[in-house]
Design a protein around this motif. Structure first.
Motif, PDB file in Angstrom:
ATOM      1  N   LEU A 153       2.514  -0.388  12.452  1.00 17.46           N
ATOM      2  CA  LEU A 153       3.689   0.424  12.721  1.00 17.46           C
ATOM      3  C   LEU A 153       4.765  -0.536  13.198  1.00 17.46           C
ATOM      4  O   LEU A 153       4.489  -1.459  13.974  1.00 17.46           O
ATOM      5  N   ILE A 154       5.983  -0.355  12.738  1.00 16.78           N
ATOM      6  CA  ILE A 154       7.093  -1.235  13.115  1.00 16.78           C
ATOM      7  C   ILE A 154       7.991  -0.455  14.066  1.00 16.78           C
ATOM      8  O   ILE A 154       8.535   0.589  13.692  1.00 16.78           O
ATOM      9  N   ILE A 155       8.130  -0.973  15.290  1.00 19.30           N
ATOM     10  CA  ILE A 155       8.863  -0.240  16.315  1.00 19.30           C
ATOM     11  C   ILE A 155       9.933  -1.130  16.926  1.00 19.30           C
ATOM     12  O   ILE A 155       9.665  -2.278  17.281  1.00 19.30           O
ATOM     13  N   PRO A 194      -3.219   8.068  13.730  1.00 14.84           N
ATOM     14  CA  PRO A 194      -4.364   7.311  13.216  1.00 14.84           C
ATOM     15  C   PRO A 194      -3.997   5.851  12.921  1.00 14.84           C
ATOM     16  O   PRO A 194      -3.799   5.458  11.768  1.00 14.84           O
ATOM     17  N   THR A 195      -3.884   5.080  13.981  1.00 17.69           N
ATOM     18  CA  THR A 195      -3.678   3.640  13.862  1.00 17.69           C
ATOM     19  C   THR A 195      -4.319   2.956  15.057  1.00 17.69           C
ATOM     20  O   THR A 195      -4.416   3.552  16.132  1.00 17.69           O
ATOM     21  N   VAL A 251       0.845  -1.194   0.000  1.00 17.16           N
ATOM     22  CA  VAL A 251       0.000   0.000   0.000  1.00 17.16           C
ATOM     23  C   VAL A 251       0.879   1.243   0.000  1.00 17.16           C
ATOM     24  O   VAL A 251       2.084   1.157   0.260  1.00 17.16           O
ATOM     25  N   HIS A 252       0.269   2.382  -0.281  1.00 12.17           N
ATOM     26  CA  HIS A 252       1.028   3.629  -0.393  1.00 12.17           C
ATOM     27  C   HIS A 252       0.925   4.525   0.828  1.00 12.17           C
ATOM     28  O   HIS A 252       1.740   5.426   1.011  1.00 12.17           O
ATOM     29  N   HIS A 253      -0.122   4.326   1.646  1.00 11.58           N
ATOM     30  CA  HIS A 253      -0.303   5.134   2.853  1.00 11.58           C
ATOM     31  C   HIS A 253      -0.564   4.220   4.041  1.00 11.58           C
ATOM     32  O   HIS A 253      -1.008   3.088   3.874  1.00 11.58           O
ATOM     33  N   GLN A 254      -0.329   4.724   5.226  1.00  7.47           N
ATOM     34  CA  GLN A 254      -0.471   3.940   6.448  1.00  7.47           C
ATOM     35  C   GLN A 254      -1.938   3.650   6.747  1.00  7.47           C
ATOM     36  O   GLN A 254      -2.696   4.565   7.068  1.00  7.47           O
ATOM     37  N   PRO A 255      -2.360   2.373   6.653  1.00  4.81           N
ATOM     38  CA  PRO A 255      -3.724   2.028   7.028  1.00  4.81           C
ATOM     39  C   PRO A 255      -3.883   2.011   8.555  1.00  4.81           C
ATOM     40  O   PRO A 255      -2.908   1.895   9.290  1.00  4.81           O
TER      41      PRO A 255
END
Length: 128
Positions: free
Chosen positions: A68-70, A99-100, A58-62
């Protein structure tokens, strides 16, 4: 130290990343009694289309996919409870500010060992 490195795709709406990082730094400091100058945070955006999860790029963060990778790097002397508390704090703080969904956050803890960290001009030692 700890060092918290966050990676995500760009968000579709404006997210004030410097404010989010500052808020997370303050929350970690308050919860752990670590002075803010010992806490390091980064946020890196992955290139659109360069993150595949469940076989889909995908192109944007769903909100609910492509977590999110932390990476959390902290001294090895932390107890399992202290580590778990930091992981929960990071997830809760980020879920409140970006927004997650909280269940769309992946955090990996890596211990840092005495004599395995270079900081402030020297190799750092601590008692485990």
């Amino acid at each position: 130290m700890p060092l918290i490195r966050i990676k995500s795709l760009p968000f579709t709406q404006e997210v004030p990343i410097p404010q989010v990082l500052n808020s997370l730094s303050q929350a970690v400091s308050a919860a752990t009694d670590i002075e803010p100058h010992h806490i390091m945070l980064t946020w890196e955006y992955l290139a659109p289309g360069h993150y595949v999860h469940s076989g889909k790029a995908v192109h944007h963060q769903p909100i609910n996919t492509h977590p999110l990778i932390i990476d959390l790097i902290a001294p090895s002397f932390n107890t399992e409870q202290q580590i778990a508390s930091m992981l929960e704090l990071i997830a809760n703080t980020l879920a409140e500010q970006v927004p997650t969904a909280k269940n769309n956050i992946f955090i990996n803890f890596t211990p840092a060992y005495s004599d395995g960290v270079y900081d402030s001009g020297q190799v750092v030692e601590w008692d485990d």
